[in-house]
Design a protein around this motif. Sequence first.
Motif, PDB file in Angstrom:
ATOM      1  N   ALA A   1      10.289  12.081  11.199  1.00 10.57           N
ATOM      2  CA  ALA A   1       8.970  11.854  10.722  1.00 10.57           C
ATOM      3  C   ALA A   1       8.024  13.249  11.136  1.00 10.57           C
ATOM      4  O   ALA A   1       8.046  13.681  12.253  1.00 10.57           O
ATOM      5  N   ASP A   2       7.119  13.469  10.127  1.00  6.25           N
ATOM      6  CA  ASP A   2       6.192  14.435  10.334  1.00  6.25           C
ATOM      7  C   ASP A   2       4.626  13.580  10.204  1.00  6.25           C
ATOM      8  O   ASP A   2       3.890  13.937  11.129  1.00  6.25           O
ATOM      9  N   LEU A   3       4.860  12.198   9.874  1.00  6.11           N
ATOM     10  CA  LEU A   3       3.576  11.550  10.003  1.00  6.11           C
ATOM     11  C   LEU A   3       4.057  10.133  10.022  1.00  6.11           C
ATOM     12  O   LEU A   3       5.166   9.419   9.242  1.00  6.11           O
ATOM     13  N   VAL A   4       3.471   9.106  10.777  1.00  4.07           N
ATOM     14  CA  VAL A   4       3.832   7.837  10.955  1.00  4.07           C
ATOM     15  C   VAL A   4       2.705   6.774  10.271  1.00  4.07           C
ATOM     16  O   VAL A   4       1.692   7.175  10.764  1.00  4.07           O
ATOM     17  N   VAL A   5       2.971   5.843   9.618  1.00  3.79           N
ATOM     18  CA  VAL A   5       2.023   4.876   9.114  1.00  3.79           C
ATOM     19  C   VAL A   5       2.512   3.520   9.717  1.00  3.79           C
ATOM     20  O   VAL A   5       3.579   3.198   9.523  1.00  3.79           O
ATOM     21  N   CYS A   6       1.782   2.811  10.478  1.00  4.55           N
ATOM     22  CA  CYS A   6       2.233   1.436  11.266  1.00  4.55           C
ATOM     23  C   CYS A   6       1.136   0.795  11.714  1.00  4.55           C
ATOM     24  O   CYS A   6       0.026   1.073  11.684  1.00  4.55           O
ATOM     25  N   ARG A   7       1.415  -0.533  12.328  1.00  8.03           N
ATOM     26  CA  ARG A   7       0.775  -1.278  12.971  1.00  8.03           C
ATOM     27  C   ARG A   7       0.546  -0.640  14.272  1.00  8.03           C
ATOM     28  O   ARG A   7       0.659   0.388  14.601  1.00  8.03           O
ATOM     29  N   ALA A   8      -0.526  -1.326  15.011  1.00  9.99           N
ATOM     30  CA  ALA A   8      -0.986  -0.673  16.408  1.00  9.99           C
ATOM     31  C   ALA A   8      -0.606  -1.517  17.404  1.00  9.99           C
ATOM     32  O   ALA A   8      -1.445  -1.653  18.735  1.00  9.99           O
ATOM     33  N   GLY A   9       0.789  -2.214  17.682  1.00  3.56           N
ATOM     34  CA  GLY A   9       1.154  -2.773  18.689  1.00  3.56           C
ATOM     35  C   GLY A   9       1.226  -1.749  20.113  1.00  3.56           C
ATOM     36  O   GLY A   9       1.561  -0.419  19.562  1.00  3.56           O
ATOM     37  N   ALA A  10       1.296  -2.038  21.091  1.00  2.00           N
ATOM     38  CA  ALA A  10       1.141  -1.297  22.245  1.00  2.00           C
ATOM     39  C   ALA A  10       2.385  -0.459  22.462  1.00  2.00           C
ATOM     40  O   ALA A  10       2.391   0.671  22.852  1.00  2.00           O
TER      41      ALA A  10
ATOM     42  N   ALA B   1       0.670  -1.295  -0.023  1.00  2.38           N
ATOM     43  CA  ALA B   1      -0.108   0.025  -0.009  1.00  2.38           C
ATOM     44  C   ALA B   1       0.765   1.266  -0.221  1.00  2.38           C
ATOM     45  O   ALA B   1       0.473   2.172  -0.755  1.00  2.38           O
ATOM     46  N   ALA B   2       1.859   1.277   0.658  1.00  2.00           N
ATOM     47  CA  ALA B   2       2.863   2.393   0.759  1.00  2.00           C
ATOM     48  C   ALA B   2       3.402   2.568  -0.624  1.00  2.00           C
ATOM     49  O   ALA B   2       3.451   3.655  -1.169  1.00  2.00           O
TER      50      ALA B   2
ATOM     51  N   GLY C   1      -8.034  -4.891   6.092  1.00  2.00           N
ATOM     52  CA  GLY C   1      -8.938  -5.414   4.917  1.00  2.00           C
ATOM     53  C   GLY C   1      -9.499  -4.170   3.870  1.00  2.00           C
ATOM     54  O   GLY C   1      -9.567  -4.138   2.866  1.00  2.00           O
ATOM     55  N   GLU C   2      -9.248  -2.858   4.519  1.00  2.00           N
ATOM     56  CA  GLU C   2      -9.578  -1.935   3.575  1.00  2.00           C
ATOM     57  C   GLU C   2      -8.458  -1.065   3.327  1.00  2.00           C
ATOM     58  O   GLU C   2      -8.387  -0.025   2.469  1.00  2.00           O
ATOM     59  N   LEU C   3      -7.311  -1.613   3.761  1.00  2.00           N
ATOM     60  CA  LEU C   3      -6.094  -0.893   3.087  1.00  2.00           C
ATOM     61  C   LEU C   3      -5.698  -1.012   1.796  1.00  2.00           C
ATOM     62  O   LEU C   3      -5.419  -2.189   1.419  1.00  2.00           O
ATOM     63  N   THR C   4      -5.532  -0.144   1.072  1.00  2.00           N
ATOM     64  CA  THR C   4      -5.067  -0.020  -0.532  1.00  2.00           C
ATOM     65  C   THR C   4      -4.382   1.242  -0.570  1.00  2.00           C
ATOM     66  O   THR C   4      -4.278   2.254   0.099  1.00  2.00           O
ATOM     67  N   GLY C   5      -3.384   1.207  -1.790  1.00  2.00           N
ATOM     68  CA  GLY C   5      -2.930   2.315  -2.028  1.00  2.00           C
ATOM     69  C   GLY C   5      -3.646   3.580  -2.194  1.00  2.00           C
ATOM     70  O   GLY C   5      -3.386   4.642  -1.784  1.00  2.00           O
ATOM     71  N   GLU C   6      -4.638   3.273  -2.870  1.00  2.00           N
ATOM     72  CA  GLU C   6      -5.628   4.479  -3.065  1.00  2.00           C
ATOM     73  C   GLU C   6      -6.347   5.064  -1.784  1.00  2.00           C
ATOM     74  O   GLU C   6      -6.178   6.173  -1.876  1.00  2.00           O
TER      75      GLU C   6
END
Length: 387
Positions: free
Chosen positions: A260-269, A205-206, A314-319
């Motif tokens: 980073a100005d913005l992070v995209v990642c999983r949600a581990g604690a 997706a990235a 399930g909703e993650l796409t490049g778009e």
Amino acid sequence: MKILIAGGGTGGHVFPGIAVAEELKASFPEVEVVFIGGKQGIEATAVPEAGFRLRTLATAGFPRRRWWRWPWAALVNVFGLMQAVFIILSERPKAVLGTGGYVSGPVSVAAKLFGVPLLLQEQNSIPGLTNRWLSRLADEVHLSFLEARSHFPRRDHLKVTGNPVRSYILSGEREPALREFKLDPNRPTLFVFGGSLGAKRINAAAVDALRRLKDRVDVQCILQTGKDDFESVRATVAQEKLPATVLPFVKKMHLAYAAADLVVCRAGAMTLAEIAVCGRPSILVPYPFAAHDHQRVNAQNLADRGAAVVIEDGELTGERLAKELAHLLADKTALSRMSANARLFARPDAASRLARSLVMWADGKAGGVEPEHEYEDGDFNDVKEGR
């Protein structure tokens, strides 16, 4: 004075313990910290690298879908309990901290058999089975999320302390960080990662999002792929001249957060604790197969506080990702507000509070427990808002 820290298997169980151990070393030099973990988990390398002694024992999980392996797992864990008893008798600790994972079970039981004070640290909003069961034995249980309290059979010994984060995470500076990753100081920077092993869906997706944003939105990216996807992603980025620095693993996380100005990642604690303490806005993609779906609940905690945007796996796409990135990067006010909200959620003193509690129990002074009724009115609101 000796304190044992038991936990392992994943970074989420190991790094909180290391953060507490480093705080103990800095603030209480008379304390010796010894870790107990497994031979195969991340603790086998992370603990010695952090400068602490590690003792290992045998443990095994009970796989839900392979019940025929339970007798073997039970036998291994009985042997692990015997090892834990030997370690407790030989090390003679004054207190034990369990941070989760299978290894903390036998050590915690052995500690209570010999009257050693036991403290637990739970990272997630939905506690793991090991800590839920061990909470009946523990003298104190330290939580990271207020919402976790409802999952414990006892509440008179619970403290909402936060997730301990290693102090070096806050040591990064933006200019050296941008130089480290060969980035343009005049462009906004994304930091995208799917955990230490990477995440194929996030990587794909990235790359697609960067392709869609190229020549339309001014942005550059640090992309941690994991080793499996590294070569293919690097080749695609180079061929299409996408604005990304691609790495299999980011060793200098403090610099990645600083850039980073913005992070995209999983949600581990632990990831959420780090981005919160660094005050980074985030787009969170919870791992859908996490136990009890705890990553989705973790992520929603930040989203509800206005610190993050959540995209379901399930909703993650490049778009979809490109659309969210374009929207956020175009609104600096929104990013600043998310950053401030993330810091409100953070608990930078979590390691210090846990270290003090451990030393008090080790000294026989029994750390003061914050009972449930103390979270009413002002105190309750402070905890709920993450202050």
